[in-house]
Write a protein that holds these residues in place. Sequence first.
Motif, PDB file in Angstrom:
ATOM      1  N   LEU A  51       0.834  -1.202   0.000  1.00  0.00           N
ATOM      2  CA  LEU A  51       0.000   0.000   0.000  1.00  0.00           C
ATOM      3  C   LEU A  51       0.873   1.258   0.000  1.00  0.00           C
ATOM      4  N   GLU A  52       1.874   1.267   0.859  1.00  0.00           N
ATOM      5  CA  GLU A  52       2.762   2.435   0.918  1.00  0.00           C
ATOM      6  C   GLU A  52       3.469   2.653  -0.409  1.00  0.00           C
ATOM      7  N   ARG A  53       3.907   1.567  -1.007  1.00  0.00           N
ATOM      8  CA  ARG A  53       4.588   1.667  -2.299  1.00  0.00           C
ATOM      9  C   ARG A  53       3.628   2.276  -3.333  1.00  0.00           C
ATOM     10  N   ASP A  54       2.390   1.758  -3.352  1.00  0.00           N
ATOM     11  CA  ASP A  54       1.389   2.282  -4.300  1.00  0.00           C
ATOM     12  C   ASP A  54       1.149   3.771  -4.063  1.00  0.00           C
ATOM     13  N   LEU A  55       0.956   4.135  -2.806  1.00  0.00           N
ATOM     14  CA  LEU A  55       0.623   5.527  -2.501  1.00  0.00           C
ATOM     15  C   LEU A  55       1.784   6.454  -2.844  1.00  0.00           C
ATOM     16  N   LEU A  56       2.997   6.005  -2.517  1.00  0.00           N
ATOM     17  CA  LEU A  56       4.152   6.865  -2.781  1.00  0.00           C
ATOM     18  C   LEU A  56       4.407   7.012  -4.268  1.00  0.00           C
ATOM     19  N   SER A  57       3.986   6.034  -5.042  1.00  0.00           N
ATOM     20  CA  SER A  57       4.163   6.164  -6.490  1.00  0.00           C
ATOM     21  C   SER A  57       3.138   7.133  -7.081  1.00  0.00           C
ATOM     22  N   GLU A  58       2.070   7.417  -6.316  1.00  0.00           N
ATOM     23  CA  GLU A  58       1.018   8.299  -6.828  1.00  0.00           C
ATOM     24  C   GLU A  58       1.167   9.748  -6.381  1.00  0.00           C
ATOM     25  N   ILE A  59       1.566   9.954  -5.131  1.00  0.00           N
ATOM     26  CA  ILE A  59       1.517  11.335  -4.634  1.00  0.00           C
ATOM     27  C   ILE A  59       2.641  12.180  -5.228  1.00  0.00           C
ATOM     28  N   ASP A  60       2.376  13.464  -5.221  1.00  0.00           N
ATOM     29  CA  ASP A  60       3.390  14.448  -5.582  1.00  0.00           C
ATOM     30  C   ASP A  60       3.860  15.049  -4.258  1.00  0.00           C
ATOM     31  N   GLU A  61       5.052  14.712  -3.846  1.00  0.00           N
ATOM     32  CA  GLU A  61       5.487  15.092  -2.495  1.00  0.00           C
ATOM     33  C   GLU A  61       5.600  16.608  -2.318  1.00  0.00           C
ATOM     34  N   ALA A  62       5.720  17.327  -3.407  1.00  0.00           N
ATOM     35  CA  ALA A  62       5.784  18.789  -3.307  1.00  0.00           C
ATOM     36  C   ALA A  62       4.400  19.397  -3.113  1.00  0.00           C
ATOM     37  N   GLU A  63       3.372  18.695  -3.561  1.00  0.00           N
ATOM     38  CA  GLU A  63       2.015  19.256  -3.577  1.00  0.00           C
ATOM     39  C   GLU A  63       1.090  18.627  -2.536  1.00  0.00           C
ATOM     40  N   ASP A  64       1.304  17.375  -2.239  1.00  0.00           N
ATOM     41  CA  ASP A  64       0.336  16.610  -1.460  1.00  0.00           C
ATOM     42  C   ASP A  64       0.898  16.283  -0.075  1.00  0.00           C
ATOM     43  N   SER A  65       0.020  15.814   0.778  1.00  0.00           N
ATOM     44  CA  SER A  65       0.427  15.341   2.094  1.00  0.00           C
ATOM     45  C   SER A  65      -0.219  13.988   2.333  1.00  0.00           C
ATOM     46  N   LEU A  66       0.575  13.062   2.821  1.00  0.00           N
ATOM     47  CA  LEU A  66       0.084  11.710   3.107  1.00  0.00           C
ATOM     48  C   LEU A  66       0.570  11.322   4.488  1.00  0.00           C
ATOM     49  N   ARG A  67      -0.344  10.826   5.311  1.00  0.00           N
ATOM     50  CA  ARG A  67       0.049  10.365   6.645  1.00  0.00           C
ATOM     51  C   ARG A  67      -0.546   8.986   6.900  1.00  0.00           C
ATOM     52  N   ILE A  68       0.246   8.153   7.535  1.00  0.00           N
ATOM     53  CA  ILE A  68      -0.196   6.788   7.829  1.00  0.00           C
ATOM     54  C   ILE A  68       0.001   6.551   9.327  1.00  0.00           C
ATOM     55  N   TYR A  69      -1.090   6.201   9.998  1.00  0.00           N
ATOM     56  CA  TYR A  69      -1.055   5.951  11.446  1.00  0.00           C
ATOM     57  C   TYR A  69      -1.326   4.478  11.690  1.00  0.00           C
ATOM     58  N   ARG A  70      -0.525   3.895  12.533  1.00  0.00           N
ATOM     59  CA  ARG A  70      -0.657   2.476  12.824  1.00  0.00           C
ATOM     60  C   ARG A  70      -1.275   2.317  14.216  1.00  0.00           C
ATOM     61  N   LEU A  71      -2.440   1.726  14.276  1.00  0.00           N
ATOM     62  CA  LEU A  71      -3.091   1.527  15.572  1.00  0.00           C
ATOM     63  C   LEU A  71      -2.743   0.149  16.115  1.00  0.00           C
ATOM     64  N   THR A  72      -2.649   0.057  17.419  1.00  0.00           N
ATOM     65  CA  THR A  72      -2.370  -1.237  18.033  1.00  0.00           C
ATOM     66  C   THR A  72      -3.671  -1.869  18.516  1.00  0.00           C
ATOM     67  N   GLU A  73      -3.652  -3.170  18.662  1.00  0.00           N
ATOM     68  CA  GLU A  73      -4.815  -3.898  19.178  1.00  0.00           C
ATOM     69  C   GLU A  73      -4.971  -3.602  20.678  1.00  0.00           C
ATOM     70  N   PRO A  74      -6.143  -3.672  21.226  1.00  0.00           N
ATOM     71  CA  PRO A  74      -7.426  -3.870  20.549  1.00  0.00           C
ATOM     72  C   PRO A  74      -7.924  -2.539  19.978  1.00  0.00           C
ATOM     73  N   THR A  75      -8.102  -2.525  18.666  1.00  0.00           N
ATOM     74  CA  THR A  75      -8.363  -1.246  18.013  1.00  0.00           C
ATOM     75  C   THR A  75      -9.738  -0.648  18.371  1.00  0.00           C
ATOM     76  N   HIS A  76     -10.679  -1.507  18.819  1.00  0.00           N
ATOM     77  CA  HIS A  76     -11.993  -0.915  19.147  1.00  0.00           C
ATOM     78  C   HIS A  76     -11.879   0.052  20.327  1.00  0.00           C
ATOM     79  N   LEU A  77     -10.804  -0.084  21.105  1.00  0.00           N
ATOM     80  CA  LEU A  77     -10.595   0.872  22.193  1.00  0.00           C
ATOM     81  C   LEU A  77      -9.929   2.148  21.707  1.00  0.00           C
ATOM     82  N   ARG A  78      -9.439   2.145  20.487  1.00  0.00           N
ATOM     83  CA  ARG A  78      -8.621   3.271  20.016  1.00  0.00           C
ATOM     84  C   ARG A  78      -9.345   4.157  19.011  1.00  0.00           C
TER      85      ARG A  78
END
Lengths: 96, 96
Positions: A51-78
Motif C-alpha cells: 500500500l505504501e509503495r502504491d501511494l508513494l508512487s502516486e503522490i506528488d510530495e511537493a504538492e500533497d500530504s500523506l500520513r499513515i497511522y498504525r493503531l495497536t490492538e485492541p483497536t476498538h478501544l482506540r
Amino acid sequence: MLVIVTYDVSTETSAGRRRLRRIAKACERVGQRVQKSVFECQVDELRLEALERDLLSEIDEAEDSLRIYRLTEPTHLRVKQYGNFRSTDFEGPLVV
Amino acid sequence: MLVIVTYDVSTETSAGRRRLRRIAKACERVGQRVQKSVFECQVDELRLEALERDLLSEIDEAEDSLRIYRLTEPTHLRVKQYGNFRSTDFEGPLVV
C-alpha cells in the motif's frame, strides 16, 4: 493491524484530481473509506508495504500530504466515531 | 497520549462553515494541524475528555463526521508522514 491513511491532495489541476482518484482507489483495495480523505485499512505487514509503495508512487510530495497511522490492538478501544458518513463524488470538487 | 482527530464537516451552508471553523479552533487549542481536516493532539485523559466535549458540542451529527484515534507509545513508530503541509484559509472554501 489497522492503519489510518489520511491525505491532502492538491486538486487545483487535473493532474491533482487524477492523483486523488488514484490514491483513493489504492486505499479502497485494502480499506474502508470513513471520511473524504481518511481510510481505515486492515492489513498485514506485506500489504502495508504494498500500500505504501502504491501511494508513494502516486503522490506528488511537493504538492500533497500523506500520513499513515498504525493503531495497536485492541483497536476498538482506540477508535471513536461520531456523526455520519457521506458519499463522495470523485469526479467533482471535494469540499471539506 | 497522541490522538488523531479527523473530521468531515458539510460546508454547503454558512452554519457548516461556522462549525468547521469552531471545530478547527477547538483542535488548535490542544494540537497541531497536519492536514486540512486532520489534527494531532498531545493530551492527557482530562484534556481528551474536554476536547471531545468541545467537539461534540460543535458538530452536527446528522451532517458531519468526526473520528478520534488514540495512538499508543512510542508514537514515533506509529506515524509516517510524506509530502508537505499546506496552509489553510479558514474563511475560504476548503478544497481537498
